[in-house]
Design a protein around this motif. Structure first.
Motif, short mmCIF file in Angstrom:
data_model
loop_
_atom_site.label_atom_id
_atom_site.label_comp_id
_atom_site.label_asym_id
_atom_site.label_seq_id
_atom_site.Cartn_x
_atom_site.Cartn_y
_atom_site.Cartn_z
N ASP A 139 3.89 1.15 13.92
CA ASP A 139 3.14 1.85 14.81
C ASP A 139 1.66 2.11 14.58
N ILE A 140 0.89 2.44 14.99
CA ILE A 140 -0.64 2.21 14.66
C ILE A 140 -0.99 3.12 13.27
N HIS A 141 -0.34 4.24 13.25
CA HIS A 141 -0.59 4.95 12.12
C HIS A 141 -0.02 4.39 10.82
N HIS A 142 1.07 3.86 10.94
CA HIS A 142 1.59 3.03 9.49
C HIS A 142 0.89 1.84 9.44
N SER A 143 0.65 0.89 10.47
CA SER A 143 -0.28 -0.09 10.35
C SER A 143 -1.42 0.12 9.73
N LEU A 144 -2.19 1.22 9.96
CA LEU A 144 -3.55 1.52 9.33
C LEU A 144 -3.26 2.10 7.91
N GLU A 145 -1.98 2.77 7.80
CA GLU A 145 -1.83 3.34 6.41
C GLU A 145 -1.65 2.30 5.37
N ILE A 146 -0.96 1.34 5.84
CA ILE A 146 -0.34 0.28 4.99
C ILE A 146 -1.59 -0.96 4.81
N LEU A 147 -2.43 -1.05 5.90
CA LEU A 147 -3.55 -2.00 5.74
C LEU A 147 -4.77 -1.01 4.61
N HIS A 148 -4.99 -0.11 5.04
CA HIS A 148 -5.83 0.62 3.88
C HIS A 148 -5.07 0.73 2.39
N LEU A 149 -4.06 0.90 2.52
CA LEU A 149 -3.39 0.89 0.96
C LEU A 149 -3.62 -0.34 0.32
N ILE A 150 -3.37 -1.70 0.99
CA ILE A 150 -3.59 -2.93 0.70
C ILE A 150 -5.02 -3.27 0.28
N ARG A 151 -5.80 -2.80 1.11
CA ARG A 151 -7.43 -3.05 1.00
C ARG A 151 -7.66 -2.20 -0.08
N SER A 152 -7.34 -0.97 -0.37
CA SER A 152 -7.53 -0.10 -1.54
C SER A 152 -7.19 -1.09 -2.76
N ARG A 153 -5.98 -1.57 -2.81
CA ARG A 153 -5.48 -2.33 -4.15
C ARG A 153 -6.37 -3.43 -4.34
N PHE A 154 -7.06 -3.98 -3.18
CA PHE A 154 -8.01 -5.22 -3.33
C PHE A 154 -9.09 -4.81 -3.93
N GLU A 155 -9.74 -3.54 -3.69
CA GLU A 155 -10.89 -3.07 -3.83
C GLU A 155 -11.11 -2.36 -5.12
N GLN A 156 -10.08 -1.73 -5.43
CA GLN A 156 -9.95 -1.04 -6.75
C GLN A 156 -9.34 -1.74 -7.65
N GLN A 157 -8.36 -2.46 -7.60
CA GLN A 157 -7.69 -2.85 -8.74
C GLN A 157 -7.50 -4.71 -8.75
N GLY A 158 -8.39 -5.09 -7.75
CA GLY A 158 -8.58 -6.59 -7.63
C GLY A 158 -7.60 -7.33 -7.24
N MET A 159 -6.42 -7.04 -6.45
CA MET A 159 -5.44 -7.55 -6.03
C MET A 159 -6.04 -8.42 -4.91
N GLN A 160 -5.91 -9.82 -5.11
CA GLN A 160 -6.32 -10.58 -4.00
C GLN A 160 -5.22 -10.86 -2.63
N VAL A 161 -5.79 -10.96 -1.68
CA VAL A 161 -5.27 -10.66 -0.50
C VAL A 161 -5.33 -11.93 0.57
N VAL A 162 -4.18 -12.60 1.08
CA VAL A 162 -4.28 -13.62 2.06
C VAL A 162 -3.21 -13.01 3.29
N ALA A 163 -3.67 -12.68 4.39
CA ALA A 163 -2.69 -12.09 5.23
C ALA A 163 -2.72 -12.69 6.60
N VAL A 164 -1.63 -13.23 7.06
CA VAL A 164 -1.43 -13.98 8.36
C VAL A 164 -1.41 -12.65 9.41
N MET A 165 -2.31 -12.60 10.32
CA MET A 165 -2.50 -11.45 11.17
C MET A 165 -2.37 -11.99 12.73
#
Ligand code: ADP
Length: 272
Positions: A181-207
């Protein structure tokens, strides 16, 4: 928590050169040339059947190109030892299937396997990591439930939690929020984006969702019938012309001040 890629390594993550692949003689990825670098969240977009999942599988070494070559961090994907690759790369698949009634916690613990010695059991630090990823993906309350009895969206969050438990340097996501659902989508995407920004985890996402991709991705790659139609910074390639060329719909792209990202509206082309 993500394993940062060392500074000495080149910033090239993937180089794909003239990559083609097909199933049973039908080509579904054709002559793809791509260079993905560190420092950007990449989105791969395109209609159903355009080859996105196959491309991700090729990049992750789950399939081998029938022609052309793929290098991951300057080394041919197929020459990486499997365990070493599994320590660097985690994949959240589109259909996360676990046949047996493992508990959610047991499935998430499977993410630790590339880092554990054979037959070793998780130690206190590992258990803390599992607790943390269960918490941040919002599934702590499901930890003892059999994974076979979860909803599609709950299973998707388990798949993300398992991938994060792997502490990957690079995360590959295949429509990881399609059942959420939209809430969980945004939560998961924010979580992954923050791992990218703060911990340097690189991301490639089929969307699938262009609006979510616009808010989440720095660079987009559009595929159609197995070929790259366009690629580049999100604000440059997310245009009505490209969307029409790829999806066959009329689109309007505006800047949304509420979400601070580009917003796409669609309609079917008017019949003459
Ligand atoms: P997308 O992710 O863009 O929807 P896929 O990479 O899943 O596209 O599929 C591309 C094409 O390859 C589709 O026509 C699909 O039916 C076909 N395909 C995918 N997987 C297989 C397979 N294992 N065997 C045969 N055909 C497949």
């Amino acid at each position: 928590m993500a394993r940062a890629l060392s500074e000495q390594q080149s910033d090239r993550l993937w180089s794909l050169t003239e990559v083609s692949f097909g199933y049973n003689g039908t080509q579904v990825v054709r002559d793809v040339n791509l260079e993905l670098r560190r420092g950007c969240c990449y989105g791969i977009l395109g209609p159903n059947g355009s080859g996105k999942t196959t491309l991700l599988d090729l990049m992750g070494g789950l399939q081998t190109p029938q022609s052309g070559s793929i290098a991951f961090m300057d080394r041919p994907v197929q020459t990486w030892p499997k365990k070493q690759l599994a320590r660097l790369l985690a994949l959240v698949p589109q259909d996360f299937m676990v046949r047996f009634s493992f508990s959610v916690r047991e499935v998430v613990e499977m993410g630790l396997h590339p880092h554990l010695h054979r037959f070793a059991t998780p130690n206190k630090e590992d258990q803390d990591l599992i607790d943390e990823v269960l918490e941040i993906t919002g599934i702590t309350a499901l930890a003892d439930r059999p994974v076979t009895r979860l909803s599609g969206g709950e299973k998707q969050r388990v798949a993300v939690a398992r991938a994060l438990a792997q502490k990957p340097a690079v995360l590959l996501l295949d429509e990881a929020t399609s059942n959420l659902d939209i809430h969980h989508s945004l939560e998961i995407l924010h979580l992954i984006r923050s791992r990218f920004e703060q911990q340097g985890m690189q991301v490639v996402a089929v969307m699938h969702d262009l609006n979510l991709a616009s808010f989440f991705c720095d660079q987009l790659v559009f595929l159609k019938q197995g070929q790259v139609v366009c690629q580049g910074p999100t604000e440059e390639v997310l245009t009505p012309e490209n969307i029409e060329a790829v999806y066959g719909v009329e689109a309007e792209v505006t800047t949304n001040t509420f979400t601070n990202s580009r917003q796409v509206s669609f309609r079917l082309p008017a019949h003459p």
